[in-house]
Design a protein around this motif. Structure first.
Motif, short mmCIF file in Angstrom:
data_model
loop_
_atom_site.label_atom_id
_atom_site.label_comp_id
_atom_site.label_asym_id
_atom_site.label_seq_id
_atom_site.Cartn_x
_atom_site.Cartn_y
_atom_site.Cartn_z
N GLU A 105 -18.14 -50.87 12.82
CA GLU A 105 -17.04 -49.91 12.84
C GLU A 105 -16.40 -49.77 14.22
N VAL A 106 -16.95 -50.46 15.21
CA VAL A 106 -16.43 -50.38 16.57
C VAL A 106 -15.72 -51.68 16.97
N TYR A 107 -16.36 -52.80 16.67
CA TYR A 107 -15.82 -54.11 17.06
C TYR A 107 -15.24 -54.82 15.83
N VAL A 111 -9.74 -51.45 14.50
CA VAL A 111 -9.72 -50.61 15.70
C VAL A 111 -8.51 -50.99 16.56
#
Length: 121
Positions: A105-107, A111
């Protein structure tokens, strides 16, 4: 802008608070039926190219170079201005949720896409 751009994995249940749901992956997510995805639109053209995606391999150490490449792709993509305008129109009446399949969910590309959209609005 009173409404916002959000992100959500396609494997999470759709919610009435999601607003307009756009799947922004080039490939349909594994194991998800179209009804379960509950997307209003599937925009493959705004997703990173297969080449960019494969070179990234969801490796956090490669994220910065992936981000740079994807931003260049967005700037060069003739579909980007239309996509941004469409989301801007939707945001006048509801939230927009960018739906994706990646586990991280970050990389992930969403995003980057969310940040890009917010700068353009």
């Amino acid at each position: 802008m009173s409404h916002k751009v959000k992100m959500k994995r396609v494997y999470e249940a759709a919610s009435s608070t999601d607003g307009y749901r756009v799947l922004v992956d080039r490939i349909w997510p594994r194991g998800i039926k179209k009804e379960a995805a509950a997307v209003d639109e599937w925009n493959k053209d705004i997703a990173p190219t297969t080449e960019a995606r494969k070179s990234f391999q969801h490796d956090p150490e490669k994220f910065d170079s992936f981000k740079e490449k994807y931003l260049q792709e967005l700037d060069a993509n003739p579909e980007t201005p239309t996509f941004i305008q469409q989301l801007n129109d939707c945001l006048k009446t509801q939230d927009v949720t960018l739906v994706y399949a990646a586990k991280d969910e970050v990389y992930n590309h969403v995003v980057i896409l969310k940040e890009y959209i917010e700068k353009k609005l």
